[in-house]
Structure formats: C-alpha cells, structure tokens
Design a protein around this motif. Structure first.
Motif, short mmCIF file in Angstrom:
data_model
loop_
_atom_site.label_atom_id
_atom_site.label_comp_id
_atom_site.label_asym_id
_atom_site.label_seq_id
_atom_site.Cartn_x
_atom_site.Cartn_y
_atom_site.Cartn_z
N ASP A 56 -27.40 77.60 -18.63
CA ASP A 56 -27.52 78.98 -19.11
C ASP A 56 -27.78 79.95 -17.97
N LYS A 59 -24.53 80.55 -16.06
CA LYS A 59 -23.66 81.45 -16.84
C LYS A 59 -24.19 82.87 -16.80
N GLY A 60 -25.51 83.01 -16.89
CA GLY A 60 -26.11 84.34 -16.86
C GLY A 60 -25.84 85.06 -15.56
N ASN A 63 -22.31 86.10 -15.40
CA ASN A 63 -22.05 87.23 -16.31
C ASN A 63 -22.83 88.48 -15.92
N LEU A 65 -26.08 89.11 -15.75
CA LEU A 65 -27.28 89.52 -16.48
C LEU A 65 -28.27 90.12 -15.51
N LEU A 73 -35.07 84.28 -19.42
CA LEU A 73 -34.27 83.11 -19.77
C LEU A 73 -34.73 81.84 -19.07
N SER A 128 -32.88 85.93 -25.63
CA SER A 128 -33.31 85.56 -24.27
C SER A 128 -34.26 84.38 -24.17
N SER A 153 -26.91 84.34 -27.25
CA SER A 153 -25.83 83.52 -26.67
C SER A 153 -26.16 83.10 -25.25
N GLU A 154 -26.94 83.91 -24.54
CA GLU A 154 -27.27 83.59 -23.15
C GLU A 154 -28.17 82.37 -23.03
#
Length: 256
Positions: A56, A59-60, A63, A65, A73, A128, A153-154
């Motif tokens: 995660d 991915k964060g 993306n 974040l 997170l 989160s 989703s994060e």
C-alpha cells in the motif's frame, strides 16, 4: 460489474446478519476468548501484515499521496505493537451488554429499567489508517455486534491482511468468521450498497473527511452516527495549571 458488486454486498450483508445473531448471545468469556485468539493470530501474522502495508505504501507513493496521508497509512513495528496494546485494552473493558440502569417501580407495581443490548450489524466507512480496522472490529466484538468495514482504497492490502488474521482468531475461538468482514473491493459502488442495505445493516459509522460524511448522510437509508467538521481546538483556561495543561495540549495537537 455493478450486478456483481451488488451480489457481493448482499452476500456480505446476509453473512453479517447471521453472525450478529450468534454474537448477541455470546458470553463475556466467549468474546474475550475470541479477542485473545485474535491477538495471537495478529502476532503470528505481523510479517505478512507489514508486508501488505508496504504494498500500500508503494502504491501510495506512486500515486503521489501527500506526506500526511502516507504517515497515517504506514504501519511500523512500533505502531503494530500499539495496535496489539489497544486490543488488550479492549479485552480488559467491562462488557456493556446486559447492564441494567434506571430501574424504577411504576404505579402498577411493575418494575421497569433499561438494558443494554447489541445494535446488531454495524457498517463502518473510514479512510487511511489501517489500525482503525482492528480498533473497530475489537470494539464491535466486545459489544456483541457484527461489523462490515469499508476502508480507503489506499489501505486495501493492509486491511485485508489484518482482517484475515482477525478471521483466523474468530475461527479458532468458535465464533463466526463473518463477524468481521472487510470489503475487498475499492469500487465506490460498494459504499452505495452498504449504506442502503437496511435489511442487513443497523447503523452506519462514517469516519473521515467532510465529503465522505456528507455523502453518507445524504444517501444513507440507515441511521448514521456521524461527526462533520470536528472539534479542532484546544483552549486553556486562564487559571489552569500550566504544568498539566502544556503536555496535554502538546499531545493533543502535535502528537503526529
């Protein structure tokens, strides 16, 4: 796709309702045994949960974040230990179910009072922080409720890994694994179904930003326990003991 999401959510709701009937009659000892088994399962799954969290986190970052969201997170070994400590605190709480208050005799001679009972099925929507998955699940179980959790989703992989450990603990203790279910899709349509399944869900608890709270409040067909803008200020009264007030204010507003 919409049909499959609806079918999936209907199944989740049916399973939660069935599990809630078992939990409603579970003894304090049974619930505490389940929480203890979950504690052990989480300990055994620490490496897998932290690895899922790193997926995660990657991915964060990809993306873009912002740093505050990434901080919420992230699960570190010390934060994971904090989660386990919080679970022990819930185990040590007094069981609220069955407590009777306000007993009084009516003119007819009948004695009336209020007894605490489980809500049934709780739906929770949040963002989160993956530690919320365990906090919400443990509090629901302690109070005899089944819970459906829809995290952001994060944090999907982290939440699924935590839920897997929780369900292992539930199975080991003899309670239904479906007492705690994490929605395994990031599709926003799942939220729309969750907040309108009045035949399966008794109350919705949204925990997140203003946009989430407003959406749930406007669209839900189920009672909602909510906040909106929140209380973001600390006030120190002029005559307060500043030696006590300073560490309280620092902890409240600068902890993270």
């Amino acid at each position: 796709m919409q049909d499959s999401i609806e079918q999936y959510m209907q199944t989740v709701g049916q399973q939660a309702r069935q599990a809630s009937r078992v939990l409603a009659s579970a003894s304090t000892q049974t619930k505490n045994n389940a929480l203890s088994a979950i504690y052990t399962a989480l300990q055994d799954s620490e490496a897998a949960i932290l690895a899922a969290n790193q997926i995660d986190m990657t991915k964060g970052r990809n993306n873009h974040l912002d740093s505050a969201l990434l901080d919420r997170l992230e699960l570190t070994p010390s934060r994971f230990k904090g989660m386990l400590h919080g679970l022990k605190d819930v185990m040590n709480l007094v069981d609220p179910i069955g407590e009777i208050t306000d007993l009084a005799y009516r003119p007819s001679g009948i004695q009336l009072g209020k007894m605490r009972v489980p809500l049934g099925v709780v739906g929770m929507i949040y963002e989160s922080r993956p530690n919320v998955t365990l906090e919400a699940a443990s509090l629901a179980l302690k109070s005899g409720n089944a819970i459906i959790l829809r995290g952001g989703s994060e944090a999907l992989e982290s939440n699924k890994a935590i839920a897997n450990a929780i369900q292992h603990g539930l199975k080991a203790s003899g309670l239904p694994e479906t007492s705690v279910q994490v929605i395994n899709t990031a599709d926003r349509a799942a939220v729309g179904h969750l907040i309108t399944m009045s035949e399966y869900v008794d109350v919705i608890v949204p925990r997140g930003g203003k946009g989430l709270i407003e959406r749930v409040s406007n669209e839900a067909r189920i009672p909602v326990i909510k906040h909106l803008d929140g209380n973001c200020h600390v006030f120190v009264e002029a005559q307060a003991d500043l030696q006590k007030a300073l560490p309280i204010a620092l902890n409240a507003k600068t902890h993270r």
